[in-house]
Design an enzyme around this catalytic site. Structure first.
Site, PDB file in Angstrom:
ATOM      1  N   HIS A 145     -22.490  26.198   1.823  1.00  0.00           N
ATOM      2  CA  HIS A 145     -22.235  26.594   0.433  1.00  0.00           C
ATOM      3  C   HIS A 145     -23.520  27.061  -0.212  1.00  0.00           C
ATOM      4  CE1 HIS A 145     -20.709  26.549  -3.681  1.00  0.00           C
ATOM      5  NE2 HIS A 145     -19.525  26.649  -3.102  1.00  0.00           N
ATOM      6  N   GLU A 184     -12.890  24.708   1.549  1.00  0.00           N
ATOM      7  CA  GLU A 184     -11.875  25.443   2.313  1.00  0.00           C
ATOM      8  C   GLU A 184     -11.329  24.678   3.507  1.00  0.00           C
ATOM      9  OE1 GLU A 184     -10.995  27.539   0.503  1.00  0.00           O
ATOM     10  OE2 GLU A 184     -12.343  29.203   0.088  1.00  0.00           O
TER      11      GLU A 184
HETATM   12  N1  CMC Z   1     -21.584  28.583   9.909  1.00  0.00           N
HETATM   13  C1  CMC Z   1     -22.669  28.946  10.610  1.00  0.00           C
HETATM   14  N2  CMC Z   1     -23.845  29.241  10.035  1.00  0.00           N
HETATM   15  C2  CMC Z   1     -23.929  29.119   8.707  1.00  0.00           C
HETATM   16  C3  CMC Z   1     -22.836  28.731   7.922  1.00  0.00           C
HETATM   17  C4  CMC Z   1     -21.635  28.454   8.577  1.00  0.00           C
HETATM   18  N3  CMC Z   1     -20.548  28.094   7.901  1.00  0.00           N
HETATM   19  N4  CMC Z   1     -23.214  28.725   6.626  1.00  0.00           N
HETATM   20  C5  CMC Z   1     -24.500  29.109   6.596  1.00  0.00           C
HETATM   21  N5  CMC Z   1     -24.925  29.359   7.861  1.00  0.00           N
HETATM   22  C6  CMC Z   1     -26.259  29.789   8.261  1.00  0.00           C
HETATM   23  C7  CMC Z   1     -26.546  31.175   7.696  1.00  0.00           C
HETATM   24  O1  CMC Z   1     -26.096  32.193   8.593  1.00  0.00           O
HETATM   25  C8  CMC Z   1     -28.037  31.146   7.570  1.00  0.00           C
HETATM   26  O2  CMC Z   1     -28.592  31.366   8.844  1.00  0.00           O
HETATM   27  P1  CMC Z   1     -29.843  32.367   9.075  1.00  0.00           P
HETATM   28  O3  CMC Z   1     -30.934  31.758   8.239  1.00  0.00           O
HETATM   29  O4  CMC Z   1     -30.050  32.301  10.534  1.00  0.00           O
HETATM   30  O5  CMC Z   1     -29.391  33.687   8.538  1.00  0.00           O
HETATM   31  C9  CMC Z   1     -28.327  29.685   7.208  1.00  0.00           C
HETATM   32  O6  CMC Z   1     -27.201  28.939   7.647  1.00  0.00           O
HETATM   33  C10 CMC Z   1     -28.512  29.443   5.730  1.00  0.00           C
HETATM   34  O7  CMC Z   1     -27.420  30.024   5.029  1.00  0.00           O
HETATM   35  P2  CMC Z   1     -27.234  29.762   3.474  1.00  0.00           P
HETATM   36  O8  CMC Z   1     -28.374  30.381   2.737  1.00  0.00           O
HETATM   37  O9  CMC Z   1     -26.986  28.320   3.278  1.00  0.00           O
HETATM   38  O10 CMC Z   1     -25.893  30.553   3.193  1.00  0.00           O
HETATM   39  P3  CMC Z   1     -25.478  31.399   1.901  1.00  0.00           P
HETATM   40  O11 CMC Z   1     -25.772  30.641   0.671  1.00  0.00           O
HETATM   41  O12 CMC Z   1     -26.027  32.759   2.003  1.00  0.00           O
HETATM   42  O13 CMC Z   1     -23.915  31.523   2.155  1.00  0.00           O
HETATM   43  C11 CMC Z   1     -21.703  30.799   2.461  1.00  0.00           C
HETATM   44  C12 CMC Z   1     -23.002  30.546   1.702  1.00  0.00           C
HETATM   45  C13 CMC Z   1     -20.612  29.917   1.853  1.00  0.00           C
HETATM   46  C14 CMC Z   1     -21.296  32.263   2.289  1.00  0.00           C
HETATM   47  C15 CMC Z   1     -21.923  30.430   3.951  1.00  0.00           C
HETATM   48  O14 CMC Z   1     -22.248  29.075   4.074  1.00  0.00           O
HETATM   49  C16 CMC Z   1     -20.725  30.785   4.797  1.00  0.00           C
HETATM   50  O15 CMC Z   1     -20.584  31.942   5.232  1.00  0.00           O
HETATM   51  N6  CMC Z   1     -19.791  29.800   5.066  1.00  0.00           N
HETATM   52  C17 CMC Z   1     -18.599  30.085   5.841  1.00  0.00           C
HETATM   53  C18 CMC Z   1     -17.537  30.740   4.954  1.00  0.00           C
HETATM   54  C19 CMC Z   1     -16.920  29.742   3.998  1.00  0.00           C
HETATM   55  O16 CMC Z   1     -16.570  28.637   4.356  1.00  0.00           O
HETATM   56  N7  CMC Z   1     -16.781  30.204   2.753  1.00  0.00           N
HETATM   57  C20 CMC Z   1     -16.180  29.401   1.690  1.00  0.00           C
HETATM   58  C21 CMC Z   1     -17.221  28.984   0.691  1.00  0.00           C
HETATM   59  S1  CMC Z   1     -16.641  27.703  -0.414  1.00  0.00           S
HETATM   60  C22 CMC Z   1     -15.494  28.521  -1.415  1.00  0.00           C
HETATM   61  C23 CMC Z   1     -16.165  29.284  -2.446  1.00  0.00           C
HETATM   62  O17 CMC Z   1     -16.652  28.683  -3.428  1.00  0.00           O
HETATM   63  O18 CMC Z   1     -16.200  30.509  -2.307  1.00  0.00           O
END
Ligand code: CMC
Length: 355
Positions: free
Chosen positions: A243, A298
């Site tokens: 998240h 989710e």
């Molecule tokens: N699975 C694998 N890797 C992950 C995941 C995950 N679910 N979430 C984050 N990472 C990785 C990400 O790729 C990044 O790696 P790198 O540094 O190698 O690029 C690292 O962890 C740090 O990511 P972050 O900065 O914590 O992520 P973000 O803030 O940019 O994105 C997110 C947040 C929700 C889009 C992401 O965690 C994600 O894609 N989760 C899976 C999709 C999901 O469950 N979405 C629903 C979110 S909750 C409902 C809502 O409020 O929308």
């Protein structure tokens, strides 16, 4: 420059507070767990809309107005082209509604969510849409229009728990989008249609369908770690985890887990999901030791909506039926500031050609 805007504060709001460090979500003074355990959709609509609409009726009258609005908008179902997936069906249906900032408009938007979503599900199954029953609560009627039978009290209560849990969540991508659109004075329908368009992406509200796909593909507890490691090795994101704001477990995950567990016959599926959840958290901790990635809303959304017999292709539209309460309240709050949202960018293109 902050491309994900994580350090930008772009609004003051009385609607909700996401405390990412302590894992708390407050919606207009109520902890989300309390909302999920005790409030119906109609209570939450009243909670979020009060102060933003003139002549907002009390909760009972609001429920009756939503019921009549469901009956009115049902006539529009036949104008929506068949063959659209659920989100496009809902988005097209919503875009047929009047577009202003009135109480009438917000009631129709909220009422139309379940009517159009249920109709899309029925049409997808080759079945005729079912007309609303204005005497039922919004959640009970939603399930009835989708499945053809009046739900048990426990089922309607479980859908209420879901819809109120996701009703608002700070300045998430879709709510920010809705506020930007509202700031141009385009109207509440435009704000909701834009919010839905942002919500449908797999990184936001498109995640719960793929959560079930993951659970199904894993298939057995023994297969969990190998499947997860392979997916992470490919660079896949695991849906239902991570998240932008929470550094600890998303409080909505437990609110919804409790709601699924209250439904009869779910204990086996919940136990299997818990096993997968534990394995995912272990693998994520190994891969990202310095970045705490936890379960988000989710994961248990998927289990709850599945237990209610809602097809996974409809999950994002059902999410929108809850979140539209927040989008519309935020839209009105943005309008009340009188400011159009208009950030700036840093030009990185070619230098101007000199004459
Ligand atoms: N699975 C694998 N890797 C992950 C995941 C995950 N679910 N979430 C984050 N990472 C990785 C990400 O790729 C990044 O790696 P790198 O540094 O190698 O690029 C690292 O962890 C740090 O990511 P972050 O900065 O914590 O992520 P973000 O803030 O940019 O994105 C997110 C947040 C929700 C889009 C992401 O965690 C994600 O894609 N989760 C899976 C999709 C999901 O469950 N979405 C629903 C979110 S909750 C409902 C809502 O409020 O929308």
């Amino acid at each position: 420059m902050d491309s994900g805007l994580e350090n930008v504060v772009a609004a003051e709001t009385v609607l909700s507070d996401v405390d990412g460090l302590n894992g708390r979500l407050t919606i207009r003074g109520y902890p989300v767990e309390l909302l999920a355990a005790s409030m119906a959709y109609e209570d939450t609509a009243h909670l979020l809309w009060q102060g933003f609409f003139e002549e907002l009726p009390d909760v009972a009258a609001l429920g009756a107005r939503l019921g009549s609005a469901r009956a009115e908008v049902f006539a529009l179902v036949k104008s929506i082209p068949a063959g659209l997936d659920t989100v496009r069906f809902l988005r097209t249906g919503w875009s047929l509604l009047e577009d202003d900032e009135s109480l009438e408009c917000v009631l129709r938007l909220a009422a139309a969510g379940p009517v159009f979503t249920a109709a899309a599900v029925r049409l997808e199954q080759g079945l005729p849409p079912i007309a609303p029953d204005p005497s039922l609560s919004q959640s009970a009627d939603f399930l009835r229009m989708m499945t053809g039978k009046v739900p048990t009290q426990a089922e309607a209560r479980a859908l209420d728990a879901y819809l109120v849990t996701v009703s608002d969540h700070g300045l998430n991508a879709s709510t920010f989008t809705a506020r930007v659109v509202a700031s141009t004075r385009a109207g509440l329908t435009s704000a909701a249609v834009a919010g839905l368009s942002a919500l449908k992406g797999p990184l936001h509200g498109g995640a719960p369908g793929p959560v079930l796909d993951m659970i199904d593909e894993i298939g057995t507890p023994q297969n969990a770690e190998a499947w997860i490691d392979e997916a992470l090795g490919r660079g896949d994101r695991l849906m239902g985890f991570g998240h932008r704001v929470y550094r600890v477990r998303d409080p909505r995950a437990d609110a919804l887990k409790a709601a699924v567990a209250r439904l009869p016959g779910t204990s086996g599926r919940v136990a299997f999901a818990e096993h997968i959840e534990k394995a995912v958290l272990g693998c994520l901790a190994k891969k990202y030791p310095s970045r705490k990635l936890e379960t988000n809303v989710e994961f248990y959304t998927a289990l709850l909506l599945e237990a209610l017999g809602i097809p996974r292709a409809a999950f994002t539209a059902v999410f929108a039926c809850g979140r539209v309460l927040g989008w519309t309240a935020h839209a009105q709050e943005q309008v009340s500031t009188g400011r159009i949202v208009r950030p700036r960018s840093v030009y990185k293109g070619p230098v101007p050609v000199m004459a």
